[in-house]
Design a protein around this motif. Structure first.
Motif, PDB file in Angstrom:
ATOM      1  N   ASP A  61      13.719   2.794 -14.829  1.00 23.38           N
ATOM      2  CA  ASP A  61      14.777   1.958 -14.301  1.00 23.38           C
ATOM      3  C   ASP A  61      14.756   1.981 -12.785  1.00 23.38           C
ATOM      4  OD1 ASP A  61      17.058   0.272 -14.862  1.00 23.38           O
ATOM      5  OD2 ASP A  61      18.206   1.838 -13.821  1.00 23.38           O
ATOM      6  N   GLU A  62      14.413   3.090 -12.231  1.00 25.28           N
ATOM      7  CA  GLU A  62      14.291   3.197 -10.782  1.00 25.28           C
ATOM      8  C   GLU A  62      13.225   4.237 -10.489  1.00 25.28           C
ATOM      9  OE1 GLU A  62      17.929   3.299  -8.496  1.00 25.28           O
ATOM     10  OE2 GLU A  62      16.985   4.598  -7.022  1.00 25.28           O
ATOM     11  N   LEU A  63      12.493   3.995  -9.437  1.00 23.30           N
ATOM     12  CA  LEU A  63      11.367   4.867  -9.128  1.00 23.30           C
ATOM     13  C   LEU A  63      11.313   5.083  -7.626  1.00 23.30           C
ATOM     14  CD1 LEU A  63       8.734   6.165 -10.373  1.00 23.30           C
ATOM     15  CD2 LEU A  63       7.582   4.049  -9.734  1.00 23.30           C
ATOM     16  N   GLN A  64      11.094   6.331  -7.240  1.00 23.36           N
ATOM     17  CA  GLN A  64      10.901   6.616  -5.820  1.00 23.36           C
ATOM     18  C   GLN A  64       9.698   7.510  -5.655  1.00 23.36           C
ATOM     19  OE1 GLN A  64      13.956   8.117  -3.325  1.00 23.36           O
ATOM     20  NE2 GLN A  64      15.564   6.841  -4.227  1.00 23.36           N
ATOM     21  N   THR A  65       8.916   7.226  -4.653  1.00 12.87           N
ATOM     22  CA  THR A  65       7.901   8.186  -4.256  1.00 12.87           C
ATOM     23  C   THR A  65       8.161   8.513  -2.805  1.00 12.87           C
ATOM     24  OG1 THR A  65       6.303   6.567  -3.463  1.00 12.87           O
ATOM     25  CG2 THR A  65       6.212   7.130  -5.803  1.00 12.87           C
ATOM     26  N   ALA A  66       7.792   9.747  -2.459  1.00 13.35           N
ATOM     27  CA  ALA A  66       8.117  10.174  -1.105  1.00 13.35           C
ATOM     28  C   ALA A  66       6.916  10.128  -0.175  1.00 13.35           C
ATOM     29  CB  ALA A  66       8.674  11.597  -1.134  1.00 13.35           C
ATOM     30  N   ASN A  67       5.726   9.972  -0.726  1.00 15.86           N
ATOM     31  CA  ASN A  67       4.549  10.014   0.124  1.00 15.86           C
ATOM     32  C   ASN A  67       3.509   9.029  -0.401  1.00 15.86           C
ATOM     33  OD1 ASN A  67       2.481  11.117   1.974  1.00 15.86           O
ATOM     34  ND2 ASN A  67       4.000  12.747   2.213  1.00 15.86           N
ATOM     35  N   ASN A  68       2.264   9.250  -0.025  1.00 19.67           N
ATOM     36  CA  ASN A  68       1.208   8.311  -0.407  1.00 19.67           C
ATOM     37  C   ASN A  68       1.307   7.904  -1.872  1.00 19.67           C
ATOM     38  OD1 ASN A  68       0.204   8.500   2.132  1.00 19.67           O
ATOM     39  ND2 ASN A  68      -1.485   9.854   1.609  1.00 19.67           N
ATOM     40  N   THR A  69       1.173   6.635  -2.116  1.00 21.61           N
ATOM     41  CA  THR A  69       1.304   6.088  -3.461  1.00 21.61           C
ATOM     42  C   THR A  69       0.185   5.083  -3.662  1.00 21.61           C
ATOM     43  OG1 THR A  69       3.686   6.295  -3.204  1.00 21.61           O
ATOM     44  CG2 THR A  69       2.915   4.941  -5.029  1.00 21.61           C
ATOM     45  N   TYR A  70      -0.571   5.253  -4.704  1.00 25.15           N
ATOM     46  CA  TYR A  70      -1.701   4.366  -4.947  1.00 25.15           C
ATOM     47  C   TYR A  70      -1.528   3.686  -6.278  1.00 25.15           C
ATOM     48  CZ  TYR A  70      -3.439   7.295  -1.220  1.00 25.15           C
ATOM     49  OH  TYR A  70      -3.561   7.957  -0.039  1.00 25.15           O
TER      50      TYR A  70
ATOM     51  N   SER B 198      12.047  -1.473 -13.923  1.00 24.87           N
ATOM     52  CA  SER B 198      12.820  -2.677 -14.214  1.00 24.87           C
ATOM     53  C   SER B 198      13.875  -2.939 -13.150  1.00 24.87           C
ATOM     54  CB  SER B 198      13.482  -2.558 -15.583  1.00 24.87           C
ATOM     55  OG  SER B 198      14.240  -1.369 -15.626  1.00 24.87           O
ATOM     56  N   ASN B 199      13.975  -2.041 -12.170  1.00 25.72           N
ATOM     57  CA  ASN B 199      15.000  -2.249 -11.159  1.00 25.72           C
ATOM     58  C   ASN B 199      14.478  -1.754  -9.816  1.00 25.72           C
ATOM     59  OD1 ASN B 199      17.717  -2.602 -10.016  1.00 25.72           O
ATOM     60  ND2 ASN B 199      18.282  -2.758 -12.168  1.00 25.72           N
ATOM     61  N   ASN B 200      15.393  -1.458  -8.924  1.00 24.78           N
ATOM     62  CA  ASN B 200      14.986  -1.039  -7.584  1.00 24.78           C
ATOM     63  C   ASN B 200      13.877   0.009  -7.629  1.00 24.78           C
ATOM     64  OD1 ASN B 200      16.919  -2.666  -6.553  1.00 24.78           O
ATOM     65  ND2 ASN B 200      18.391  -1.038  -6.123  1.00 24.78           N
ATOM     66  N   THR B 201      12.922  -0.163  -6.763  1.00 29.27           N
ATOM     67  CA  THR B 201      11.776   0.735  -6.722  1.00 29.27           C
ATOM     68  C   THR B 201      11.478   1.043  -5.267  1.00 29.27           C
ATOM     69  OG1 THR B 201      10.925  -0.374  -8.684  1.00 29.27           O
ATOM     70  CG2 THR B 201       9.380   1.013  -7.459  1.00 29.27           C
ATOM     71  N   TYR B 202      11.430   2.317  -4.940  1.00 25.69           N
ATOM     72  CA  TYR B 202      11.210   2.691  -3.539  1.00 25.69           C
ATOM     73  C   TYR B 202       9.974   3.569  -3.460  1.00 25.69           C
ATOM     74  CZ  TYR B 202      16.031   1.150  -3.453  1.00 25.69           C
ATOM     75  OH  TYR B 202      17.169   0.408  -3.594  1.00 25.69           O
ATOM     76  N   LEU B 203       9.082   3.191  -2.613  1.00 25.39           N
ATOM     77  CA  LEU B 203       7.805   3.896  -2.541  1.00 25.39           C
ATOM     78  C   LEU B 203       7.608   4.459  -1.141  1.00 25.39           C
ATOM     79  CD1 LEU B 203       5.607   1.249  -4.414  1.00 25.39           C
ATOM     80  CD2 LEU B 203       6.712   3.266  -5.391  1.00 25.39           C
ATOM     81  N   ALA B 204       6.997   5.620  -1.099  1.00 28.90           N
ATOM     82  CA  ALA B 204       6.604   6.243   0.168  1.00 28.90           C
ATOM     83  C   ALA B 204       7.763   6.315   1.155  1.00 28.90           C
ATOM     84  CB  ALA B 204       5.408   5.507   0.781  1.00 28.90           C
ATOM     85  N   THR B 205       8.916   6.737   0.660  1.00 29.33           N
ATOM     86  CA  THR B 205      10.107   6.722   1.520  1.00 29.33           C
ATOM     87  C   THR B 205      10.118   7.859   2.530  1.00 29.33           C
ATOM     88  OG1 THR B 205      11.265   7.979  -0.155  1.00 29.33           O
ATOM     89  CG2 THR B 205      11.555   5.594  -0.192  1.00 29.33           C
ATOM     90  N   GLY B 206       9.370   8.900   2.247  1.00 29.14           N
ATOM     91  CA  GLY B 206       9.396  10.035   3.161  1.00 29.14           C
ATOM     92  C   GLY B 206       8.182  10.063   4.072  1.00 29.14           C
ATOM     93  N   GLY B 207       7.499   8.931   4.150  1.00 25.92           N
ATOM     94  CA  GLY B 207       6.267   8.883   4.933  1.00 25.92           C
ATOM     95  C   GLY B 207       5.113   8.535   4.021  1.00 25.92           C
ATOM     96  N   GLY B 208       3.935   8.417   4.592  1.00 26.03           N
ATOM     97  CA  GLY B 208       2.760   8.111   3.786  1.00 26.03           C
ATOM     98  C   GLY B 208       2.624   6.619   3.544  1.00 26.03           C
ATOM     99  N   PHE B 209       1.641   6.314   2.738  1.00 22.18           N
ATOM    100  CA  PHE B 209       1.245   4.923   2.558  1.00 22.18           C
ATOM    101  C   PHE B 209       1.294   4.531   1.094  1.00 22.18           C
ATOM    102  CE2 PHE B 209      -1.532   6.389   6.189  1.00 22.18           C
ATOM    103  CZ  PHE B 209      -0.757   5.790   7.181  1.00 22.18           C
ATOM    104  N   VAL B 210       1.335   3.235   0.872  1.00 20.16           N
ATOM    105  CA  VAL B 210       1.178   2.689  -0.473  1.00 20.16           C
ATOM    106  C   VAL B 210      -0.127   1.910  -0.507  1.00 20.16           C
ATOM    107  CG1 VAL B 210       2.109   1.112  -2.205  1.00 20.16           C
ATOM    108  CG2 VAL B 210       3.666   2.532  -0.833  1.00 20.16           C
ATOM    109  N   GLY B 211      -1.007   2.335  -1.349  1.00 14.82           N
ATOM    110  CA  GLY B 211      -2.272   1.618  -1.524  1.00 14.82           C
ATOM    111  C   GLY B 211      -2.253   0.877  -2.838  1.00 14.82           C
ATOM    112  N   ILE B 212      -2.723  -0.345  -2.813  1.00 15.10           N
ATOM    113  CA  ILE B 212      -2.889  -1.103  -4.056  1.00 15.10           C
ATOM    114  C   ILE B 212      -4.358  -1.474  -4.148  1.00 15.10           C
ATOM    115  CG2 ILE B 212      -2.287  -3.213  -5.306  1.00 15.10           C
ATOM    116  CD1 ILE B 212       0.460  -3.085  -4.109  1.00 15.10           C
ATOM    117  N   GLY B 213      -4.983  -1.007  -5.215  1.00 14.82           N
ATOM    118  CA  GLY B 213      -6.412  -1.254  -5.384  1.00 14.82           C
ATOM    119  C   GLY B 213      -7.271  -0.304  -4.590  1.00 14.82           C
ATOM    120  N   ASN B 214      -6.673   0.743  -4.053  1.00 14.35           N
ATOM    121  CA  ASN B 214      -7.436   1.709  -3.280  1.00 14.35           C
ATOM    122  C   ASN B 214      -6.677   3.035  -3.233  1.00 14.35           C
ATOM    123  OD1 ASN B 214      -5.740   2.043  -0.710  1.00 14.35           O
ATOM    124  ND2 ASN B 214      -5.948  -0.189  -0.879  1.00 14.35           N
TER     125      ASN B 214
END
Lengths: 237, 238
Positions: free
Chosen positions: A39-48, B44-60
């Motif tokens: 329902d909700e997702l958080q990551t705090a660092n690198n996410t691939y 299915s709802n709010n999604t927060y990625l790399a909130t504490g730093g870092g990167f989001v890679g898609i396809g890598n």
């Protein structure tokens, strides 16, 4: 959620019988890779994401591009692509948001010594804020001589009634004998920065000493007139 | 999420509790932040990625920007950025996709009464966008000797082929009448535009004369009777 819970329960159930009677324990949490729905997702660092193929959809479950967003994308920084495509609109500083052209088709003349609007040389543009209107024009003007020496055709562009750039004049050379007409090929270019709204660009002319001037685009000699207006978007649009 | 990990941790703890008879047990605790690899993931709802730093890679797995996509990005809505950068090119309404110009230096003249292309004044342009505007502007200094009292008139137009479409109006430049034995220089110019679909087009600047005249355009003489033409492709639909 349900899938993941099932998976975890599986691990726990597996632990109990095995650990009681065995010395080795291997918990492989990465195979097969779990499916999860959150329902909700958080990551705090690198996410691939989708690293070994597949797509990422945001706002949809039918992604067919690597990142496929139903809705808007915003970045506080720079968006870089090999090719950046705007299907419907493309707006940013330096973009020619619109280009309009007018070419006179009717024969007109004037003896007015004050500026008159040239028929059809009237372009209305609705602009964004701060846009630069770049305007260029050409006209071939016939200058009639029935005795007044040194008449000049004077042309200028106005935006909302204000002269843009300089005016241009084309004079004939009179040899003192006879009655004749000279043809002046005139042209100019200018720009004006405008605020958001509707703006009216006009080409105007006057006859310096009142001899008759002609702009006759249908005449075989070719006294045409044309004007192009481009809106070029600027920062702060 | 936090509940799931609580369950997981609890499960692990229970395992440990029941494994008092085992001699060796190594369990990665996944605390404080678990690492996970998924075959498929849905939120299915709010999604927060790399909130504490870092990167989001898609396809890598080598992301070097906050969001780093190997592949295409598509949005049904707007894409907004402080800076939009295209290493190869922008494609969208209002982009000047290409700009081509010619200004040959050879001396030419014509006494033809029908349009012929001025030497070197052809620009071939290939467009791939669904719709583009070709904006054309030209200038030419034309010298005309006046050999009869009728004078001489030169006509210049820009022509698009295929289709033989005249771009904008044609322009005339007259030598003036009555001044036999003299000459006249006309500084002529024109501008126009035409809308085209994908294809290869040629835009040619053409001239002809009327009234017993010969028109010359002689950039090579140093007198400044030059000629030049510029064509811009401005994309309307990519």
């Amino acid at each position: 959620m349900i899938k993941l819970f099932g998976f975890l329960l599986g691990i726990i159930a597996f632990c109990i019988p095995v650990i009681v009677c065995a010395e080795d324990l291997t918990i492989t949490t990465y195979y097969p890779s779990p499916y999860g729905s959150y329902d909700e997702l958080q990551t705090a660092n690198n996410t691939y994401l989708a690293t070994s193929g597949g797509f990422v959809g945001i706002g949809n479950t039918t992604a067919s591009e690597k990142l496929d967003v139903t809705g808007n994308i915003r970045a506080t920084g720079t968006i870089t692509g090999n090719n950046v495509v705007g299907v419907n609109e493309f707006i940013g500083p330096g973009v020619i948001r619109q280009i309009r052209h007018a070419a006179g088709t009717t024969n007109i003349d004037t003896t007015s010594t004050t500026y008159q609007n040239m028929a059809e040389m009237d372009i209305s543009v609705t602009t964004l804020n701060n846009s630069i209107l770049f305007i260029l024009w050409n006209a071939s003007i016939a200058n009639e001589d029935f005795g007044i020496v040194g008449n000049k055709a004077v042309l200028r562009v106005t935006v909302d009634g204000v002269q843009a750039g300089t005016f241009q004049s084309g004079a004939y050379t009179w040899n003192g004998t006879g009655i004749f007409i000279t043809q002046e090929s005139m042209g100019g270019n200018c720009m004006m920065q405008v605020s958001a709204g509707v703006h009216r660009v006009r080409l105007q002319w006057l006859s310096h000493k009142g001899e008759r001037l002609y702009s006759w685009p249908t005449h075989w000699e070719g006294y045409g007139r044309s004007m192009t207006v481009m809106e070029i978007v600027q920062p702060g649009f | 999420m936090r509940n799931i990990y609580a369950v997981l941790f609890c499960g692990v703890f229970l395992c440990g509790h029941f494994s008092v008879f085992a001699e060796d047990l190594t369990i990665t605790t996944y605390y404080p932040s678990p690492y996970g690899s998924y075959e498929e993931l849905q939120t299915s709802n709010n999604t927060y990625l790399a909130t504490g730093g870092g990167f989001v890679g898609i396809g890598n797995t080598t992301a070097g920007e906050k969001l780093d996509v190997t592949g295409n990005i598509r949005a049904t809505g707007m894409i907004t950025g402080n800076v939009l950068k295209a290493n190869n090119g922008f494609l969208g309404r209002g982009v000047v996709n290409q700009i081509l110009t010619v200004s040959p230096n050879n001396n030419i003249s014509t006494s033809s009464g029908s349009y012929n292309t001025m030497s070197g004044m052809s620009i071939s342009i290939t467009t791939t966008a669904a719709q583009s505007i070709l904006f054309v502007m030209w200038n030419a200094g034309i010298y005309q000797a006046i050999t009869t009292t009728a004078g001489s008139i030169v006509h210049i137009r820009a022509l698009l082929t295929p289709g033989n479409i005249q771009i904008g109006t044609f322009m005339g430049g007259a030598s003036g009448t009555g001044n036999t034995g003299t000459f006249h220089v006309d500084s002529m110019g024109g501008n126009g535009m035409v809308s085209v679909g994908p294809g290869t087009y040629t835009i040619a600047l053409q001239w002809k004369t009327s009234l017993d005249g010969t028109a010359s355009n002689s950039p090579g003489t140093g007198n400044g009777y030059g000629r030049s033409m510029t064509v811009m492709e401005i994309i309307q639909q990519p």
